[in-house]
Each structure stands twice: as structure tokens, then as C-alpha cells.
Design a protein around this motif. Structure first.
Motif, PDB file in Angstrom:
ATOM      1  N   GLN A  60      -4.640   5.397   2.384  1.00 37.28           N
ATOM      2  CA  GLN A  60      -4.458   4.174   3.177  1.00 37.28           C
ATOM      3  C   GLN A  60      -4.312   4.490   4.661  1.00 37.28           C
ATOM      4  O   GLN A  60      -4.880   3.795   5.508  1.00 37.28           O
ATOM      5  CB  GLN A  60      -3.225   3.390   2.690  1.00 37.28           C
ATOM      6  N   ARG A  64      -2.273   8.235  -2.584  1.00 36.66           N
ATOM      7  CA  ARG A  64      -2.648   6.850  -2.246  1.00 36.66           C
ATOM      8  C   ARG A  64      -2.218   6.497  -0.823  1.00 36.66           C
ATOM      9  O   ARG A  64      -2.956   5.826  -0.101  1.00 36.66           O
ATOM     10  CB  ARG A  64      -2.031   5.886  -3.250  1.00 36.66           C
ATOM     11  N   ALA A 119      -4.425  -4.409  -0.134  1.00 38.57           N
ATOM     12  CA  ALA A 119      -4.275  -3.068  -0.711  1.00 38.57           C
ATOM     13  C   ALA A 119      -3.006  -2.387  -0.205  1.00 38.57           C
ATOM     14  O   ALA A 119      -2.236  -1.813  -0.991  1.00 38.57           O
ATOM     15  CB  ALA A 119      -5.497  -2.218  -0.390  1.00 38.57           C
TER      16      ALA A 119
END
Length: 146
Positions: free
Chosen positions: A65, A61, A124
């Protein structure tokens, strides 16, 4: 007595229209990507010392990003086998103090990322950073209790 100044001052050169300027958003993107990339590096090192499926998912993750913030450029990743260990191998020594220090560093990096993500209004990245802060705070307590 004094020789006249023949070059432009640095202040007038900074106002030059040909000088590339970045927006505040671009600067925050660069800063956030840097914090998340540093957090990814620590996460990869933790994965080498204390393998965990949660760390694997977090690393993926984080890499996604960083790539998003860098316009699709994937961050360099250390292979788990090649992760740097303190003073060489930890074979025969207790890696727990180093693991605890890495969790503390990761917690601090996630906090920095959270501050920048919040100022950038990047939901996010802010959620990911907050989750990583919680995970590393919990891990620091667990490692410290062992």
C-alpha cells in the motif's frame, strides 16, 4: 522614521504562480503513506519481538500500500534481526510490556491511517487499516492478560 519594506510579503509570494502547489488528494496520499509507513515500522519491530505469520502478511500488505501511494517506491524496511529493542537486547528480560506498548502504538497509527483513508475514499487502505486496528486491539488484550 521607519524604513520602507523592500521585500515582498510572504502572502504575496505564496500566490506566486511559480510556486508548486499540491492538490488535496496529493496531500492526503502523502499523509496516508506516512501513517502506513509508520505502522509498517512498528509491525516490523513487533515481528522481531514476537514472530507471527499474521504480522509477516500484514507487513507485506502495508509495504504494498505504501508503494502504491508513493508511485511504486517501496518503503525502507528494517530487517527483523536488526529491529530496535528498548535499551538494547531483551535477553533475560520480559519483553511483554514493550510488546504491549508496540501493539497500542500500532493500533493508534492504524486509526490515523483509517481516518485519512476514509477521507480520501481509499477503500483498500481503509480496509487494511481497520483490520490492523482489530488485530492490534486483540493482541493488546492478549498480551495484557498474560
Amino acid at each position: 522614521m521607519y524604513e520602507p519594506i523592500r521585500t515582498k510579503s510572504v502572502h504575496s509570494m505564496a500566490d506566486d504562480a511559480g510556486f508548486p502547489h499540491r492538490s488535496r488528494e496529493e496531500e492526503l496520499d502523502i499523509q496516508l503513506a506516512g501513517h502506513l509507513a509508520a505502522l509498517l515500522a512498528v509491525t516490523d519491530e513487533l515481528r522481531a519481538l514476537a514472530p507471527d505469520a499474521g504480522l509477516d502478511a500484514a507487513a507485506d500488505r502495508l509495504a504494498a500500500q505504501v508503494a502504491r501511494l508513493r508511485g511504486g517506491a517501496r518503503p525502507p524496511r528494517a530487517s527483523v534481526a536488526a529491529a530496535i529493542r528498548p535499551h538494547g537486547s531483551t535477553r533475560g528480560r520480559d519483553p511483554q510490556p514493550h510488546v504491549a506498548a508496540l501493539h497500542q502504538r500500532a493500533h493508534a497509527l492504524a486509526g490515523r491511517a483509517l481516518v485519512v483513508a476514509a477521507s480520501r475514499a481509499d477503500t483498500a487502505a481503509a480496509i487494511l487499516a481497520a483490520e490492523r486496528m482489530d488485530a492490534h486491539a486483540d493482541a493488546t488484550r492478549l498480551v495484557g492478560a498474560s
